[in-house]
Design a protein around this motif. Structure first.
Motif, PDB file in Angstrom:
ATOM      1  N   GLN A   1      -1.662   3.938  -7.416  1.00 60.17           N
ATOM      2  CA  GLN A   1      -2.300   2.618  -7.392  1.00 60.17           C
ATOM      3  C   GLN A   1      -3.777   2.669  -7.780  1.00 60.17           C
ATOM      4  O   GLN A   1      -4.466   1.661  -7.745  1.00 60.17           O
ATOM      5  CB  GLN A   1      -2.155   2.000  -6.001  1.00 60.17           C
ATOM      6  CG  GLN A   1      -0.703   1.680  -5.648  1.00 60.17           C
ATOM      7  CD  GLN A   1      -0.533   1.225  -4.209  1.00 60.17           C
ATOM      8  OE1 GLN A   1      -1.221   1.698  -3.317  1.00 60.17           O
ATOM      9  NE2 GLN A   1       0.385   0.293  -3.999  1.00 60.17           N
TER      10      GLN A   1
ATOM     11  N   GLN B   1       0.829  -1.198   0.000  1.00 58.51           N
ATOM     12  CA  GLN B   1       0.000   0.000   0.000  1.00 58.51           C
ATOM     13  C   GLN B   1       0.865   1.251   0.000  1.00 58.51           C
ATOM     14  O   GLN B   1       1.819   1.384   0.763  1.00 58.51           O
ATOM     15  CB  GLN B   1      -0.919   0.010   1.222  1.00 58.51           C
ATOM     16  CG  GLN B   1      -1.862   1.188   1.296  1.00 58.51           C
ATOM     17  CD  GLN B   1      -2.895   1.160   0.186  1.00 58.51           C
ATOM     18  OE1 GLN B   1      -3.516   0.143  -0.067  1.00 58.51           O
ATOM     19  NE2 GLN B   1      -3.046   2.270  -0.491  1.00 58.51           N
ATOM     20  N   SER B   2       0.535   2.197  -0.886  1.00 57.93           N
ATOM     21  CA  SER B   2       1.212   3.492  -0.929  1.00 57.93           C
ATOM     22  C   SER B   2       0.311   4.513  -0.246  1.00 57.93           C
ATOM     23  O   SER B   2      -0.871   4.618  -0.565  1.00 57.93           O
ATOM     24  CB  SER B   2       1.476   3.894  -2.386  1.00 57.93           C
ATOM     25  OG  SER B   2       2.043   5.183  -2.452  1.00 57.93           O
ATOM     26  N   TYR B   3       0.867   5.281   0.686  1.00 59.83           N
ATOM     27  CA  TYR B   3       0.069   6.214   1.474  1.00 59.83           C
ATOM     28  C   TYR B   3       0.327   7.652   1.033  1.00 59.83           C
ATOM     29  O   TYR B   3       1.458   8.029   0.703  1.00 59.83           O
ATOM     30  CB  TYR B   3       0.399   6.081   2.963  1.00 59.83           C
ATOM     31  CG  TYR B   3       0.022   4.744   3.553  1.00 59.83           C
ATOM     32  CD1 TYR B   3      -1.263   4.510   4.037  1.00 59.83           C
ATOM     33  CD2 TYR B   3       0.954   3.700   3.617  1.00 59.83           C
ATOM     34  CE1 TYR B   3      -1.617   3.276   4.578  1.00 59.83           C
ATOM     35  CE2 TYR B   3       0.611   2.474   4.157  1.00 59.83           C
ATOM     36  CZ  TYR B   3      -0.678   2.268   4.632  1.00 59.83           C
ATOM     37  OH  TYR B   3      -1.023   1.054   5.154  1.00 59.83           O
TER      38      TYR B   3
ATOM     39  N   HIS C   1      -8.299   3.160  -5.075  1.00 63.08           N
ATOM     40  CA  HIS C   1      -7.096   2.325  -5.050  1.00 63.08           C
ATOM     41  C   HIS C   1      -7.132   1.283  -3.928  1.00 63.08           C
ATOM     42  O   HIS C   1      -6.417   0.286  -3.994  1.00 63.08           O
ATOM     43  CB  HIS C   1      -5.850   3.203  -4.910  1.00 63.08           C
ATOM     44  CG  HIS C   1      -5.874   4.106  -3.720  1.00 63.08           C
ATOM     45  ND1 HIS C   1      -6.582   5.289  -3.696  1.00 63.08           N
ATOM     46  CD2 HIS C   1      -5.284   4.009  -2.492  1.00 63.08           C
ATOM     47  CE1 HIS C   1      -6.421   5.883  -2.538  1.00 63.08           C
ATOM     48  NE2 HIS C   1      -5.635   5.126  -1.777  1.00 63.08           N
ATOM     49  N   ARG C   2      -7.947   1.506  -2.894  1.00 58.04           N
ATOM     50  CA  ARG C   2      -8.022   0.538  -1.791  1.00 58.04           C
ATOM     51  C   ARG C   2      -8.939  -0.632  -2.115  1.00 58.04           C
ATOM     52  O   ARG C   2      -8.674  -1.755  -1.716  1.00 58.04           O
ATOM     53  CB  ARG C   2      -8.487   1.234  -0.511  1.00 58.04           C
ATOM     54  CG  ARG C   2      -7.355   1.946   0.219  1.00 58.04           C
ATOM     55  CD  ARG C   2      -7.804   2.495   1.556  1.00 58.04           C
ATOM     56  NE  ARG C   2      -6.631   2.946   2.308  1.00 58.04           N
ATOM     57  CZ  ARG C   2      -6.021   2.231   3.243  1.00 58.04           C
ATOM     58  NH1 ARG C   2      -6.468   1.032   3.535  1.00 58.04           N
ATOM     59  NH2 ARG C   2      -4.965   2.711   3.878  1.00 58.04           N
ATOM     60  N   HIS C   3     -10.018  -0.355  -2.832  1.00 54.97           N
ATOM     61  CA  HIS C   3     -10.967  -1.409  -3.180  1.00 54.97           C
ATOM     62  C   HIS C   3     -11.377  -1.261  -4.653  1.00 54.97           C
ATOM     63  O   HIS C   3     -12.509  -0.885  -4.947  1.00 54.97           O
ATOM     64  CB  HIS C   3     -12.193  -1.338  -2.274  1.00 54.97           C
ATOM     65  CG  HIS C   3     -11.879  -1.445  -0.811  1.00 54.97           C
ATOM     66  ND1 HIS C   3     -11.545  -2.646  -0.223  1.00 54.97           N
ATOM     67  CD2 HIS C   3     -11.818  -0.505   0.160  1.00 54.97           C
ATOM     68  CE1 HIS C   3     -11.306  -2.441   1.063  1.00 54.97           C
ATOM     69  NE2 HIS C   3     -11.462  -1.148   1.313  1.00 54.97           N
TER      70      HIS C   3
ATOM     71  N   GLU D   1      -1.555   0.867  10.444  1.00 56.21           N
ATOM     72  CA  GLU D   1      -1.422  -0.326   9.608  1.00 56.21           C
ATOM     73  C   GLU D   1       0.017  -0.844   9.614  1.00 56.21           C
ATOM     74  O   GLU D   1       0.253  -2.046   9.446  1.00 56.21           O
ATOM     75  CB  GLU D   1      -1.904  -0.025   8.194  1.00 56.21           C
ATOM     76  CG  GLU D   1      -3.426   0.215   8.144  1.00 56.21           C
ATOM     77  CD  GLU D   1      -3.974   0.403   6.740  1.00 56.21           C
ATOM     78  OE1 GLU D   1      -3.171   0.617   5.811  1.00 56.21           O
ATOM     79  OE2 GLU D   1      -5.210   0.329   6.581  1.00 56.21           O
TER      80      GLU D   1
ATOM     81  N   HIS E   1      -3.376   9.157  -7.329  1.00 59.55           N
ATOM     82  CA  HIS E   1      -2.713   8.064  -6.604  1.00 59.55           C
ATOM     83  C   HIS E   1      -2.180   7.023  -7.598  1.00 59.55           C
ATOM     84  O   HIS E   1      -2.890   6.589  -8.507  1.00 59.55           O
ATOM     85  CB  HIS E   1      -3.702   7.395  -5.645  1.00 59.55           C
ATOM     86  CG  HIS E   1      -3.037   6.560  -4.601  1.00 59.55           C
ATOM     87  ND1 HIS E   1      -2.464   5.335  -4.884  1.00 59.55           N
ATOM     88  CD2 HIS E   1      -2.834   6.782  -3.275  1.00 59.55           C
ATOM     89  CE1 HIS E   1      -1.945   4.840  -3.780  1.00 59.55           C
ATOM     90  NE2 HIS E   1      -2.151   5.683  -2.792  1.00 59.55           N
TER      91      HIS E   1
END
Length: 317
Positions: free
Chosen positions: A68, A2-4, A273-275, A15, A66
């Protein structure tokens, strides 16, 4: 991995602790971490919800960019079958920044246009970070002409910081190519839908986004210029991009209120990007609804709907 983003630091810290605990448990099976992991996970989820409830326009810009975030290739892979990309503008060369071709959406033939940014150093260079040259827009016109001839709906996915501003692009008629692509989008006799999935930058976006229905993902942005570019022009200081983002009204909520777009596709907490699978499913539903709404409409009716839609922008402000 994961890129924050910088404003996601509280979530990143929590996390990160969860990852450390899981690594510790993997090294020592006797260590019980379930209770602590559940506690930290709840805190991380609460922090994420709180952060994304109050995103500023500049933070939304960061989410839209983002690395991702799902790109055009992800949407094609998930939504389109029998995908057949076509290359070249038949005038100068191929431009990989714009991907175009034909496939099937839920079994129905469709034409696909969109900017591809790439997701690695190699692919980003190949696709020029999604910034198209004139030949990319002329390729888009070629595909739209084919779709119009064979009565095939057009689906556009918009994700670009803007058209490529290089000397070569200007010499080959960048502005004219964008104008021709916009003109072709307006005069199509087949329905077209455009979805801003990340950045919708300037004429580079509108060249393929002049559609019967224009949608945006919740955390996408759509503007005449980037916040950095706007800040440079207005204040001669690109560092004021945050102020520009706020004043330019570039978010989906702002643009829906102004009537510039027709709808917003919601994103899960934390962004697309998370889901990504959730956003892809929602996008499928939005396209299905559009095609159902325009099924059976005549060419003149489709063209007139698009014309009236754009003429009405700003009329009630």
């Amino acid at each position: 991995m994961q890129s924050y983003l910088d404003f996601e630091k509280p979530v990143a810290d929590l996390e990160g602790k969860i990852a450390e605990l899981k690594a510790m448990a993997a090294a020592d099976q006797a260590v019980s971490i379930d209770e602590e992991v559940n506690r930290l996970s709840s805190r991380a989820e609460e922090a994420l919800v709180e952060i994304y409830k109050r995103l500023t326009p500049w933070q939304k810009t960061q989410v839209a960019r983002h690395p991702q975030r799902p790109h055009l290739s992800d949407y094609i892979k998930s939504l389109i079958t029998e995908w057949q990309p076509l290359a070249g503008d038949r005038k100068f060369s191929e431009d990989a920044a714009i991907q175009a071709g034909f496939g099937r959406f839920n079994g129905q033939p469709v034409a696909i246009l969109g900017q591809e940014k790439g997701n690695s150093t190699e692919t980003r260079l190949k696709h020029n970070f999604g910034m198209a040259r004139p030949e990319g827009y002329r390729k888009a016109v070629r595909i739209m002409e084919m779709a119009d001839r064979f009565n095939i709906p057009v689906i556009s996915f918009v994700d670009t910081a803007g058209a490529y501003p290089g000397i070569g692009a200007e010499e080959r008629g960048q502005a004219e190519a964008i104008a021709r692509s916009t003109e072709k989008s307006l005069e199509l006799g087949v329905p077209n839908i455009a979805i801003v999935i990340g950045e919708g930058g300037s004429g580079g976006a509108i060249a393929i986004a002049t559609a019967n229905r224009v949608l945006m993902l919740e955390h996408a942005i759509y503007s005449v210029i980037s916040p950095e570019g706007g800040a440079t022009i207005l204040w001669r200081d690109a560092a004021k991009a945050q102020d520009a983002a706020t004043n330019m009204k570039i978010t989906s909520a702002d643009l829906l209120g102004f009537g510039v777009i027709d709808g917003v596709i919601p994103e899960p907490t934390g962004g697309a990007h998370r889901h990504p699978e959730t956003v892809l499913a929602s996008t499928r539903d939005a396209i299905s609804s559009f095609l159902a709404d325009f099924a059976g409409k005549g060419r003149l009716e489709v063209r007139e709907h698009r014309r009236e839609k754009f003429l009405a922008i700003g009329s009630t402000l």
